[in-house]
Design an enzyme around this catalytic site. Structure first.
Site, PDB file in Angstrom:
ATOM      1  N   ASP A  31      21.062  -5.748 -12.160  1.00 56.72           N
ATOM      2  CA  ASP A  31      20.026  -5.537 -13.176  1.00 56.72           C
ATOM      3  C   ASP A  31      18.673  -5.161 -12.575  1.00 56.72           C
ATOM      4  O   ASP A  31      17.628  -5.534 -13.101  1.00 56.72           O
ATOM      5  CB  ASP A  31      19.860  -6.791 -14.069  1.00 56.72           C
TER       6      ASP A  31
ATOM      7  N   LYS B  99      18.397   0.162 -11.882  1.00 58.98           N
ATOM      8  CA  LYS B  99      18.910   1.330 -11.139  1.00 58.98           C
ATOM      9  C   LYS B  99      18.942   2.566 -12.040  1.00 58.98           C
ATOM     10  O   LYS B  99      18.742   3.684 -11.583  1.00 58.98           O
ATOM     11  CB  LYS B  99      20.339   1.048 -10.631  1.00 58.98           C
TER      12      LYS B  99
ATOM     13  N   GLN C 181      26.396  -3.371 -10.552  1.00 57.92           N
ATOM     14  CA  GLN C 181      26.027  -4.719 -10.099  1.00 57.92           C
ATOM     15  C   GLN C 181      25.018  -4.643  -8.940  1.00 57.92           C
ATOM     16  O   GLN C 181      24.367  -3.629  -8.769  1.00 57.92           O
ATOM     17  CB  GLN C 181      27.258  -5.552  -9.687  1.00 57.92           C
TER      18      GLN C 181
HETATM   19  P1  IMP Z   1      32.263 -10.510 -13.404  1.00 58.36           P
HETATM   20  O1  IMP Z   1      31.816  -9.264 -12.731  1.00 58.36           O
HETATM   21  O2  IMP Z   1      32.302 -10.399 -14.902  1.00 58.36           O
HETATM   22  O3  IMP Z   1      33.532 -11.051 -12.828  1.00 58.36           O
HETATM   23  O4  IMP Z   1      31.162 -11.652 -13.107  1.00 58.36           O
HETATM   24  C1  IMP Z   1      30.943 -12.185 -11.814  1.00 58.36           C
HETATM   25  C2  IMP Z   1      29.456 -12.468 -11.592  1.00 58.36           C
HETATM   26  O5  IMP Z   1      28.759 -11.244 -11.498  1.00 58.36           O
HETATM   27  C3  IMP Z   1      28.775 -13.252 -12.707  1.00 58.36           C
HETATM   28  O6  IMP Z   1      27.770 -14.062 -12.141  1.00 58.36           O
HETATM   29  C4  IMP Z   1      28.144 -12.176 -13.557  1.00 58.36           C
HETATM   30  O7  IMP Z   1      27.054 -12.654 -14.296  1.00 58.36           O
HETATM   31  C5  IMP Z   1      27.705 -11.206 -12.480  1.00 58.36           C
HETATM   32  N1  IMP Z   1      27.614  -9.820 -12.935  1.00 58.36           N
HETATM   33  C6  IMP Z   1      28.623  -8.963 -13.177  1.00 58.36           C
HETATM   34  N2  IMP Z   1      28.147  -7.765 -13.550  1.00 58.36           N
HETATM   35  C7  IMP Z   1      26.814  -7.851 -13.507  1.00 58.36           C
HETATM   36  C8  IMP Z   1      25.766  -6.912 -13.742  1.00 58.36           C
HETATM   37  O8  IMP Z   1      25.973  -5.724 -14.033  1.00 58.36           O
HETATM   38  N3  IMP Z   1      24.499  -7.396 -13.602  1.00 58.36           N
HETATM   39  C9  IMP Z   1      24.250  -8.667 -13.218  1.00 58.36           C
HETATM   40  N4  IMP Z   1      25.181  -9.575 -12.974  1.00 58.36           N
HETATM   41  C10 IMP Z   1      26.466  -9.162 -13.115  1.00 58.36           C
END
Ligand code: IMP
Length: 433
Positions: A13, A16, A229
């Site tokens: 976040d 980008k 991410q």
């Molecule tokens: P997942 O990617 O849904 O498996 O989540 C794993 C971790 O990555 C968690 O802490 C989410 O909040 C974080 N996360 C996944 N995608 C994003 C993103 O685009 N921005 C910020 N945090 C993310």
């Protein structure tokens, strides 16, 4: 070919999308290589706002071909929803969006697996986005149960694969839910019927994107990679296990797109002027200082709520050790400092320049979550500024305290700051070099 990668150097976040938007004109292709609909970005085209999570930000540019690479995990209804929402808003991407036949597909049982894993509570919980990302990548690496986009296009094959996979998943989830309690049971035929409908709509977009990229590069096309991410969520180098399941560092580009890294000559590291994190995991500079505290103020002013889940983001001071660590792993050439305006009005600013752990001073980051959660930040305090800086267009428009903050961030990270962002608008940008 001078390819470029835009990558977040914190926990995601970092805005980008704004950087991709600023430099998008210089490229013929934009490529996503990791993650899926867990990423969230808001794009504005001619006054209309679109919320995207799976399609690259660059998709809004008519002259650009957008590529969803093999490293991405795709939830077909979400793909179609985003394509449709753009079309409804007058943006037809059908001739300029391609999807890798090697990308893996997210099915409803992936989300159920994730729900069960996350609802166990306690220490096992990661705080994921609930989009089935982790379970889909688990299947990809496990090899036995994963299904690729290309397989969706062969109806008999897909039915057969689902007949093999779904009963196993049902058994696994029932066991996982400790008996029958709560686990949904899936019907392979119903999933096949549903996904074959998606497949027909997706078919025109599907291609061998690695070959397309190779041919395009040979033809002199310029390619921009959009990492999803942030680097601290990278499955290898992030704060494991509180990470996502893909390689969000530029190292994921090569495997996630098939285009060798030597084609990329510029890596732009994007950081916020402070730090945020969504989900669980260590965060040494977190400002957990109550409703009237600085953490809440940054959350409100910076609108720090998740684009995908709406969850309030955890907020804290800029961690120079963390960014120095990710900048090195990413091979970043420069950093862009985003959301500087959010810090206006704070009497003083803190910059984390070291940690103390078990009575010892450290001057480097560790991604070991168990050590990191014991690290106490050592801060350097800098003066704040009261002026509204959202109208600044060059460095000299900024108050001296803001310039000092930028210089100190740059010095601590060891990289030049190429862009300072002072608001969401394209024009609210200071190009330093
Ligand atoms: P997942 O990617 O849904 O498996 O989540 C794993 C971790 O990555 C968690 O802490 C989410 O909040 C974080 N996360 C996944 N995608 C994003 C993103 O685009 N921005 C910020 N945090 C993310």
């Amino acid at each position: 070919m001078a390819g470029t990668c835009v990558v977040g150097l914190q926990w995601g976040d970092e805005a980008k999308g704004k950087i991709v938007d600023l430099i998008g004109d210089e490229f013929d292709m934009v490529v996503r290589y990791n993650g899926g609909a867990n990423a969230g970005h808001t794009v504005v085209v001619e006054g209309k706002t679109f919320k995207l999570s799976l399609l690259p930000t660059g998709v809004i540019r008519p002259s650009v071909t957008s590529v969803i690479g093999n490293g991405v995990v795709v939830y077909p209804p979400r793909f179609l929803e985003e394509v449709d929402s753009l079309l409804k808003g007058g943006v037809d991407v059908s001739k300029r969006l391609v999807l890798s036949d090697h990308a893996h597909v997210i099915f409803p049982y992936h989300m159920e697996e994730e729900r069960l894993a996350e609802s166990g509570g306690g220490e096992g919980k990661i705080g994921t986005t609930g989009r089935g990302i982790g379970p889909c990548y688990q299947d990809k690496v496990g090899r036995r149960f994963a299904i690729r986009v290309g397989e969706l296009l062969r109806p008999d094959h897909l039915r057969e694969r689902l007949r093999q996979v779904v009963p196993f998943k049902n058994r696994l989830m029932t066991a996982f839910a400790d008996g029958a309690a709560g686990a949904k049971v899936f019907d392979p035929a119903a999933i096949a019927d549903e996904y074959l409908k998606y497949a027909e709509r997706i078919r025109p977009y599907v291609t061998d994107t690695a070959r397309l990229l190779h041919d395009s590069v040979k033809a002199g096309k310029r390619v921009l990679f959009e990492a999803a991410q942030g680097s601290l969520l990278d499955v290898d180098h992030g704060t494991y296990p509180f990470v996502t399941s893909s390689s969000s560092l530029p190292s994921g580009m090569w495997s996630g797109s098939g285009l060798p890294a030597k084609n990329v000559t510029r890596i732009i590291g994007v950081v916020k002027a402070y730090t945020t994190r969504v989900g669980r995991g260590p965060f040494p500079t977190e400002l957990d200082d109550g409703i009237d505290g600085t953490g809440e103020r940054i959350r409100k002013v910076g609108k720090e709520y998740g684009t995908v889940t709406g969850r309030p983001r955890r907020t804290g001071w800029f961690d120079a050790l963390a960014v120095r660590y990710t900048a090195a792993l990413a091979g970043a050439d420069e950093i862009t400092l985003m959301l500087l305006d959010v810090l206006s009005g704070l009497p003083e600013l803190k910059l984390c320049v070291g940690y103390e752990v078990d009575g010892e001073r450290r001057d480097h980051f560790t991604s070991d979550a168990h050590i990191l959660e014991r690290c106490k930040p050592v801060y350097e305090t800098l003066p704040g500024w009261t002026e509204d800086i959202t109208g600044a267009r060059k460095l000299t428009d900024l108050p001296a305290a803001a310039r000092k903050y930028i210089d100190r961030v740059s010095e601590m990270v060891g990289l030049p700051v190429s862009v300072v962002s002072v608001g969401p608008g394209r024009e609210q940008t200071i190009r330093v070099r």
